[in-house]
Design an enzyme around this catalytic site. Structure first.
Site, short mmCIF file in Angstrom:
data_model
loop_
_atom_site.label_atom_id
_atom_site.label_comp_id
_atom_site.label_asym_id
_atom_site.label_seq_id
_atom_site.Cartn_x
_atom_site.Cartn_y
_atom_site.Cartn_z
N GLU A 69 0.85 -1.18 0.00
CA GLU A 69 0.00 0.00 0.00
C GLU A 69 0.89 1.24 0.00
O GLU A 69 1.82 1.35 0.81
CB GLU A 69 -0.91 -0.02 1.24
CG GLU A 69 -1.91 1.11 1.20
CD GLU A 69 -2.96 1.00 2.27
OE1 GLU A 69 -3.36 -0.12 2.64
OE2 GLU A 69 -3.41 2.06 2.75
N ARG A 70 0.61 2.12 -0.94
CA ARG A 70 1.43 3.32 -1.12
C ARG A 70 2.89 2.95 -1.40
O ARG A 70 3.82 3.68 -1.01
CB ARG A 70 1.34 4.25 0.09
CG ARG A 70 -0.07 4.54 0.57
CD ARG A 70 -1.00 4.89 -0.56
NE ARG A 70 -2.38 5.08 -0.08
CZ ARG A 70 -3.40 5.29 -0.91
NH1 ARG A 70 -3.23 5.31 -2.23
NH2 ARG A 70 -4.61 5.47 -0.44
N GLU A 112 -10.33 4.80 9.51
CA GLU A 112 -10.54 4.43 8.11
C GLU A 112 -11.00 2.99 7.96
O GLU A 112 -10.51 2.24 7.12
CB GLU A 112 -9.25 4.67 7.30
CG GLU A 112 -8.80 6.13 7.33
CD GLU A 112 -7.56 6.40 6.49
OE1 GLU A 112 -7.52 7.50 5.89
OE2 GLU A 112 -6.67 5.56 6.40
N LYS A 122 1.35 11.29 13.34
CA LYS A 122 1.91 11.77 12.08
C LYS A 122 2.46 13.18 12.24
O LYS A 122 2.02 13.94 13.11
CB LYS A 122 0.84 11.75 10.98
CG LYS A 122 0.43 10.34 10.56
CD LYS A 122 -0.50 10.34 9.34
CE LYS A 122 -0.87 8.91 8.97
NZ LYS A 122 -1.74 8.82 7.77
N ASP A 124 -2.51 14.48 6.65
CA ASP A 124 -2.03 13.17 6.19
C ASP A 124 -0.83 13.29 5.26
O ASP A 124 -0.98 13.10 4.06
CB ASP A 124 -3.17 12.42 5.50
CG ASP A 124 -2.83 10.95 5.29
OD1 ASP A 124 -1.79 10.50 5.81
OD2 ASP A 124 -3.59 10.26 4.61
N GLU A 132 3.71 9.19 -0.97
CA GLU A 132 2.31 9.06 -1.35
C GLU A 132 1.75 10.36 -1.94
O GLU A 132 1.04 10.33 -2.93
CB GLU A 132 1.49 8.65 -0.12
CG GLU A 132 -0.01 8.56 -0.38
CD GLU A 132 -0.78 8.09 0.86
OE1 GLU A 132 -0.15 7.82 1.90
OE2 GLU A 132 -2.02 8.00 0.77
N HIS A 180 -4.23 18.59 0.49
CA HIS A 180 -5.21 17.54 0.23
C HIS A 180 -6.07 17.85 -0.99
O HIS A 180 -7.29 17.72 -0.97
CB HIS A 180 -6.10 17.34 1.47
CG HIS A 180 -6.73 15.97 1.55
ND1 HIS A 180 -7.65 15.50 0.64
CD2 HIS A 180 -6.56 14.95 2.44
CE1 HIS A 180 -8.04 14.27 0.98
NE2 HIS A 180 -7.38 13.92 2.05
#
Lengths: 721, 721
Positions: B183-184, B307, B376, B381, B409, B537
């Site tokens: 993933e990513r 999520e 994070k 994100d 990402e 974003h």
């Protein structure tokens, strides 16, 4: 410091923690240094420079390959010279003097457009080794051939070789998806990095082309037969074009899989009916669009109306309607269509082994000239052993293309050492008897039996992002061997094994001889520990990893192993004689007759054609059950033999491949035991007979083997649309 | 021929068609040959042999690394000697004579358990360079440090270095799935070949460990935070154990992600309620099972109630309940739990930027001692730029672990050259003011601001099966830089860039200086061409590839770019002041106050905190719209500058990385223009203002950009359960 100028650095780096040591990336193009002074003297005195007549990307590729190889083989430069003695001359036929053309006329007549001649002769009174051909690509093939002779330490002092490929379309089929997963791929991700194409051209693309050209492969289908129509969009055609440009100098055409429903999925039309004029035009336009970007585009490979793929049957049309529509679209550009005969219906109760024949044979002679019907080697699905597909010989008016599988979907993935050329050879040399004795499958494939104008052979690739391309170091031999047999389907697999071993590892007979024997025996071993005596399709479901003879509840009957072995208390095996499905009737008479009785059926196909009682007496006087059990056991023991052989080879190979093969052989041994134990535990339920003394009791209970699940086994088909 | 004995062969092979040339596999451990005779003389006279006190796998690894490097650097063997002058001695503190211990007492007091001392001194009256430490792993770190000094061509004649890591848990997070997709992940397949483990140990595993140890990384989470509970089964624990054994000598602990619902999915229980006794016992048993196989197992990383992932909230319990349950399970074995604070609710209307703070800050002080809360760097994100996460400083009684993302990402995947240490440094050096001035994020992370006993930092890895590990040759710098900052979060990114360039390519200042500048500028460029002036974003959905500021119809409001930029005819930006979401109130006062007015907000964060009219006048006297447009344009021009710089560097680097970077920079330029054009075409709809003269009109219409689809962009999250 200018790193480019400090090559010695890279040498040293190979020592550090094994970084970049002999990792297998160079395949059979190792060009290992020749240290024997006599040999070296012969080669470097016979060839003291290179002279190239004319210029083209392919001639440049030939020259570069020779020069780089020379440096590696002899640590000396092969310099370009315009004149002198003992030169290596590269020239196509039309560049030769008329004198030379006359001198070589019989040689030149003997080769075809892709063939080559390598000959020691005198040109302008100077001793010269000439590589000539009718085309640039012939010269490239000749260059690789000369290098092979040297890698094999052959005497070239009076070299006189001419050779041509016997089959026209020699193609790898990549079952690679656009998300870079590879269906039935066991060597990592797809090497096609679609996202970064067309801008990023990886060195791997060129090295892939070199490797293929070195064995004469001249085509590659980039995408999975379970196709995605997106690859036919402009966005992807641009990417395909970039790959085609890398491959072109190496004589490799690109092909794509065509999803039959693409006109629908593109949003352009609301049907994909092959008799609909708009659909026909859509495909013509699509072909024009592709050929505008890729003038030497090879054409399409199609899996239609098979395992959920759309096709002409969806519109009440036939395979002929579908294939001919696509054939018309690519014909103006010289393209071809490879149409797969791998079909079996979800509601046809007929023996699956019979269905492709039943559906395709009536179409014989109806396909356009630029259609090849692509037929798997056997009637089921790339099993460890199958009798040749009965379609071979049964469609004399249709060009049939052989489809072999190089990736080992049913033969242990990339973790089992299995030398497949031995298996391919068995099929190619099978006599179909359709025109009497000597009607081998090879003669059907190469067109000689009924004078076919179009011929082809395909191998489902075992290539991925693994550093050594194929995962198992010996997986490379199967890629190599497929290429050699595609060039010459009459070749002896022993010769292939020997060449590959020498080119990849060493010419030392202390290594070559035992490893060659190991390779040649390896295919029979996998048959023994997986599917002895004609058993087939008894693997686990979906991923096809490991044994699953008990599987009985899948929605389609012919997906279940029990459909194929039909074990019950009475016996085991699939009756394909008249008393059963009569699939045998699809074979020509000497076979059909001979195989109709178990006594005259080769034991290797016994349970493929017969359902026999467990106590059926076999040639050795023992029961069928005894023979099943001891054959499984032999398979396991033979893997142990391979381990014993390999352990003696440590001094001849580099550490990385040595250790990798050692570890993989342990996996193979573990899995061979698993197959033996699980299958015998299962079949014993029905035979109700004791295991022979020589066969150990299964390590675990049958319930244990049935309980095993492997949701993340590699190569799983992601989805079928 | 014994290939092992013919190393020169491998050197030659590197020339052939670039096979195995400088393909990047060796990372920053090139150990490039030192050809300057003075330098070489210094090193080889100061160190003429190696003496190792004691023996362990880690000491062996140290010795092997030094010996291999020596061979590569100086083309000479570093031989083991029991006595003599000018030896390099490796010895842990307890192996030193009491005399030496006394002599070194102040040095030894200054280092921690993982630290090391490298010192020129006299031992038994012989000049010696000593590498000592309190543990074997300290000796290994010291060995890599000495090699770094030599790679950087530093004077070692009076070497006197002592160093210790400032953070305890320095961990890579692999978002690798059990099917080997990542993933990513933009560098191919997962390097963990689960199917062939535990039997097949690939050389890559050891080289991964070496590379990490060389920069001090001491932990690796093998699996995706979007976790699969199968990895906790016996079948996989055996595989994890095999990796742990390879990593152990290099001081690297393995961790796994724990799917919170594992007790359910195992079939053992019908709940995963963290307060249920059976559930608690299940996790204790599971921990016991793992530690029985892997005594130094690191612990669990958990993404819960985020999520779609299951978590304690599913049972009406809190993050504290969940984390502490797992912490109790691993505590007896010395394990830890890393519990992610990356949460935002699907039905909480609160500004997403505020939610993690709102949910976690009240739990301050309630987590067990062996829990790290993993936060994070910013509150959204991993965007190209975010202000530091307001949780940093707001939970003084909880150990907070930094989570950086190395895989790009949101920063151009592996095709954009972006030097991330510059970005990491910006966050680490941000002053939170929570205890007045000089309350940097770094001080919170390393525990010094409030005396934390447990400290940690994580980086989401950018590693895959690409031959050079990271895809982009410069992606390696981000792995390297993360490791360096994990060891010392106060390090200057310029220093990191310089070291990496020299170790990877060359010490030649003609190369080092311009490339260092290029690296240091590269992060600001990506901000400019993607998300200037605090925008965030606004990428496309799902794959996060390319711009998507128009996306407005996703089911959850905070998944839509329009939620973040709030562009309308009035203006653009997210008002996070009191008149808006008041997220600003989550920051300590000097920041909250300063940022409450656009005039005193740093322009780089302007639209993060303020919704401003298009004609808002900025510092340069131009409108906001003008500045948005020209900043996008600057970003594009800076990529062109990078191309110009790189083109001058051809002579300093090997052909393969040179060409690869050249091609990738073209992709970066194309995509930078795409971002500029698509975003300006979109925002112009609202600004209704002309583009400044210096900014070209978008190449295509807005509709064109909106129509682009990339279903097979890499790294797509396969599914969330």
């Amino acid at each position: 410091m200018n790193l480019k100028k400090h090559f010695v650095l890279f040498f040293l780096l190979t020592l550090v923690g094994n970084l970049n040591a002999q990792n297998g990336y160079d395949l059979w193009l190792q060009y290992s240094s020749i240290t024997d002074s006599q040999l070296k003297q012969q080669y470097t005195s016979k060839i003291t420079g290179i002279q190239v007549k004319g210029s083209s990307a392919t001639l440049n590729a030939s020259t570069e390959e020779l020069k780089n190889a020379w440096k590696s083989l002899f640590d000396t430069d092969l310099e370009t010279r315009e004149q002198g003695s003992n030169l290596l001359m590269l020239a196509t036929e039309d560049r030769l003097s008329s004198e030379l053309q006359t001198e070589l006329s019989s040689d030149l007549e003997s080769i075809n457009d892709e063939g080559y001649i390598i000959k020691q002769l005198s040109i302008d009174e100077q001793p010269t080794i000439l590589i000539t051909a009718k085309s640039d690509i012939g010269v490239l093939y000749g260059s690789f051939r000369l290098l092979k002779e040297i890698q094999l330490h052959k005497d070239i002092s009076n070299i006189d070789i001419s050779d041509s490929p016997k089959i026209q379309k020699r193609v790898l089929n990549h079952w690679d998806n656009l998300d870079r997963t590879v269906e039935r791929g066991y060597a990592g991700f797809s090497i096609w990095d679609w996202h970064l194409l067309p801008e990023l051209i990886k060195p791997e693309y060129m090295d892939y082309a070199r490797a293929n050209a070195s064995i004469g492969i001249n085509g590659t289908v980039l995408t999975n037969v379970n196709a995605n129509s997106l690859v036919l969009t402009e966005h992807y055609i641009e990417k395909v074009k970039a790959l085609a440009e890398v491959f072109r100098p190496y004589g490799i055409q690109v092909y794509l899989t065509a999803r039959f429903s693409a006109p629908l999925e593109s949003g352009d039309l609301d049907t994909a009916d092959p008799l609909n004029e708009e659909v026909r035009q859509w495909w013509k336009d699509k072909a024009d669009e592709i050929y505008a970007e890729i003038p030497d585009f090879g054409g399409f490979l199609v899996k239609a109306n098979s395992e959920g793929q759309p096709g002409p049957n969806n519109y009440g049309r036939s395979h002929v309607d579908g294939a001919n529509m696509l054939a018309e679209a690519v014909a103006p550009h010289g393209g071809i269509v490879m149409w797969r005969a791998f079909v079996y219906s979800e509601d046809d109760p007929e023996d699956r082994a019979k269905q492709a024949y039943s559906e395709f044979v009536p179409f014989d002679g109806q396909f356009h000239d630029n259609v090849l019907v692509q037929v798997k080697n056997g009637a089921i699905d790339f099993q460890p052993r199958e009798p040749f597909h009965p379609i071979f010989g049964a469609m004399p008016d249709t060009p049939l293309m052989m489809e072999f599988q190089i990736t080992q979907e049913y033969l242990g993935f990339s973790s089992h050492l299995v030398f497949l050329p031995k298996m391919f050879e068995e099929t190619l040399q099978s006599d179909t008897y359709v025109q009497g004795e000597n009607s081998s499958v090879a003669k059907i494939i190469d067109g000689t039996l009924s004078n076919k104008k179009l011929t082809g052979i395909a191998g489902v690739a075992n290539i991925g992002t693994e550093k050594n391309w194929t995962g198992h170091p010996f997986g490379q031999a199967n890629w190599y061997g497929f290429g050699r047999l595609a060039w010459d389907p009459y070749l002896d697999s022993e010769k292939i094994a020997e060449d590959w071993i020498k080119m990849t590892f060493t010419n030392n007979p202390e290594f070559v001889q035992p490893i060659k024997e190991m390779l040649l025996d390896s295919r029979e071993s996998v048959v023994k520990y997986m599917t002895p005596l004609g058993l087939h399709h008894i693997m686990d479901t979906g991923h096809h990893y490991g044994p699953g003879p008990w599987v009985s509840e899948l929605s389609r009957p012919e997906w279940n192993p029990v459909y194929y072995h039909k074990a019950d208390s009475e016996g085991v095996g699939f009756d394909r004689t008249k008393s059963g499905s009569n699939a045998l009737a699809q074979y020509a008479d000497p076979i059909a007759e001979k195989y109709s009785s178990p006594e005259t059926t080769p034991e290797k196909f016994l349970l493929w054609f017969h359902h026999l009682p467990w106590d059926y007496e076999m040639e050795n006087g023992k029961t069928l059950w005894f023979n099943i059990a001891t054959t499984y056991q032999e398979g396991v023991e033979e893997v142990q033999d391979m381990i014993d052989t390999w352990e003696k080879m440590e001094e001849y190979v580099d550490q990385e491949p040595y250790e990798k093969v050692s570890m993989l052989l342990q996996i193979q041994l573990k899995e061979a035991k698993w197959w033996r134990d699980a299958c015998l535990a299962y079949f014993q339920k029905y035979s109700n007979m004791e295991l022979p003394e020589s066969v150990p009791e299964p390590e675990h209970s049958l319930e244990y083997y049935k309980s095993l699940e492997f949701p993340f086994a590699p190569g799983i088909r992601p989805s079928w649309n």
